[in-house]
Design an enzyme around this catalytic site. Sequence first.
Site, PDB file in Angstrom:
ATOM      1  CG  PHE A 149      36.863  16.734   7.548  1.00 39.98           C
ATOM      2  CD1 PHE A 149      36.451  16.019   6.434  1.00 39.98           C
ATOM      3  CD2 PHE A 149      35.898  17.185   8.436  1.00 39.98           C
ATOM      4  CE1 PHE A 149      35.101  15.765   6.196  1.00 39.98           C
ATOM      5  CE2 PHE A 149      34.545  16.945   8.206  1.00 39.98           C
ATOM      6  CZ  PHE A 149      34.141  16.233   7.083  1.00 39.98           C
ATOM      7  NE  ARG A 151      45.427  18.869   5.469  1.00 39.20           N
ATOM      8  CZ  ARG A 151      45.875  20.065   5.085  1.00 39.20           C
ATOM      9  NH1 ARG A 151      46.197  20.269   3.833  1.00 39.20           N
ATOM     10  NH2 ARG A 151      46.027  21.046   5.945  1.00 39.20           N
ATOM     11  CE  LYS A 204      37.197  11.336   6.708  1.00 45.37           C
ATOM     12  NZ  LYS A 204      38.330  12.227   6.620  1.00 45.37           N
ATOM     13  CG  PHE A 249      43.811  16.809  -2.952  1.00 44.31           C
ATOM     14  CD1 PHE A 249      44.186  15.535  -2.559  1.00 44.31           C
ATOM     15  CD2 PHE A 249      43.814  17.823  -2.015  1.00 44.31           C
ATOM     16  CE1 PHE A 249      44.553  15.285  -1.250  1.00 44.31           C
ATOM     17  CE2 PHE A 249      44.180  17.579  -0.702  1.00 44.31           C
ATOM     18  CZ  PHE A 249      44.556  16.301  -0.313  1.00 44.31           C
ATOM     19  CB  CYS A 260      41.713   8.143   4.667  1.00 44.57           C
ATOM     20  SG  CYS A 260      41.943   8.307   6.438  1.00 44.57           S
TER      21      CYS A 260
END
Length: 449
Positions: A149, A151, A204, A249, A260
């Site tokens: 996960f 970034r 995911k 977000f 991704c």
Amino acid sequence: MKLAVLGCGYVGLVSGTCLAALGHHVVAVDVDASRVKSLSEGHVPIYEPGLSELIQAEVKNGRLRFTTDAESAIKDSQTIFIAVGTPPSPAGGADLSMLFAAAETVAKAANGPKTLVIKSTVPPGTGSKVVDRVKNAPHRIEVVNNPEFLREGTAIQDFMQPDRIVFGANTNAGLDVLREIYQPLIDRGFAIFSMNRQSAELTKFAANAMLAMRISFVNELSLLAQSMGADIESVRIGIGTDKRIGPGFLKAGVGYGGSCFPKDVAALVHELKQIGVEPFLFAGVEKVNTRQKEWFAKRVINAVKDVPNAQVAVWGLAFKSDTDDMREAPSIDIIKQLAAAGLKIKAYDPQGTANAKKLLPPQVQYCASVAECTTGADAVAIITDWPEFITQDWAAIAKLMRGKHVFDGRNCLASGKVAAVGLHYYAVGRPEVTAGAGRQGSIGVVSAG
Ligand SMILES: NC(=O)c1ccc[n+]([C@@H]2O[C@H](COP(=O)([O-])OP(=O)(O)OC[C@H]3O[C@@H](n4cnc5c(N)ncnc54)[C@H](O)[C@@H]3O)[C@@H](O)[C@H]2O)c1
């Protein structure tokens, strides 16, 4: 534990290095000999804050090394992580050819029982296909899933201080190996969630789809805000403070990009179609994202279309700040549209230029600084919110420009500062601020009263 990591890209390098920092002995393998050579000579081929220093430290203490010799690395390791790319296939799903090839390499080289950890992002059901490919190996290969996960830009911190670690295993033996590997993080109190392999694979995908969906949600809303004089920055805080929604977000901008979100949403669309389900929601997420890039480019074009030899200064090319990754960056589609409209484009990115050159139209002129990029520009278009853009001296910028238009595609500037020096400020989903108006409202500031 002795570990091999197949793939020295963003995920393989970060996870391999961090696993070494947790005390394991890691051999990192790549099929790209030039990549391995440069890593062995101490040059890190990607930009990720802190990674170069950590690699250096782990190589020095003998816990990390690089090789192209997959066979020896596999023979020498109890557990093998696969962190190769799973790019979009022409049909829209994930191209798993590199993953399957890596799994077959493991099966061929295995000199005893091994655990194969799928770190790459894969569609649900992939683990079972990998099991099929390794089942005839001379020794048992336990296939587990451990989605990543991290970034880009904060990858080391994300790996070492994760929100959660997901273990996907269909046997206790597989689960035990994952537990042993991550014990140092378990001891530090980080949350572990164990589930079956298929659930881990879907977790995911679900995480990326949810994040992409939130971005498209706020971007679609921003068009309404823009048209009616509402400020999407106030609205996002207004909803984000609701505990059921949360603040992450929900930033309006030029759309999501990177290696991704676009590929994983596309793969979900594909997977749903495969089972005969029309993917209304995820197809919509994609459409909104495409429209947002087009909408932003059109606004820039409209502002300068009547200016002879109009020139646009593009600030930021990488798909986000603190990375050099240009894969599916919004800048690509936006710049293609600006170029098709006949505009002259100068561009500056602190880290992404080398990768951008491979993807952008040939007429783009690359610059070494904000000042060089902005000199003579009729409009500035900010596409990536690098910190150095936020702290510019706007009086100096105004002097360098020929025109007065500043498009903030990331809502990262204080509009008042830009307008106060005589520039016209356009954000995403926020009222325009005309030159000299000097509105004080900067991002995230709303009245409590
Ligand atoms: N980049 C991210 O932020 C991120 C985050 C989470 C998950 N992921 C997922 O992780 C996976 C890897 O992503 P990435 O960004 O690191 O990809 P990448 O393209 O940067 O790196 C992949 C590397 O694997 C190497 N490779 C290919 N086949 C190989 C083989 N058989 N043996 C050894 N090396 C091989 C390639 O040469 C390349 O260096 C993808 O599935 C991606 O979706 C990426």
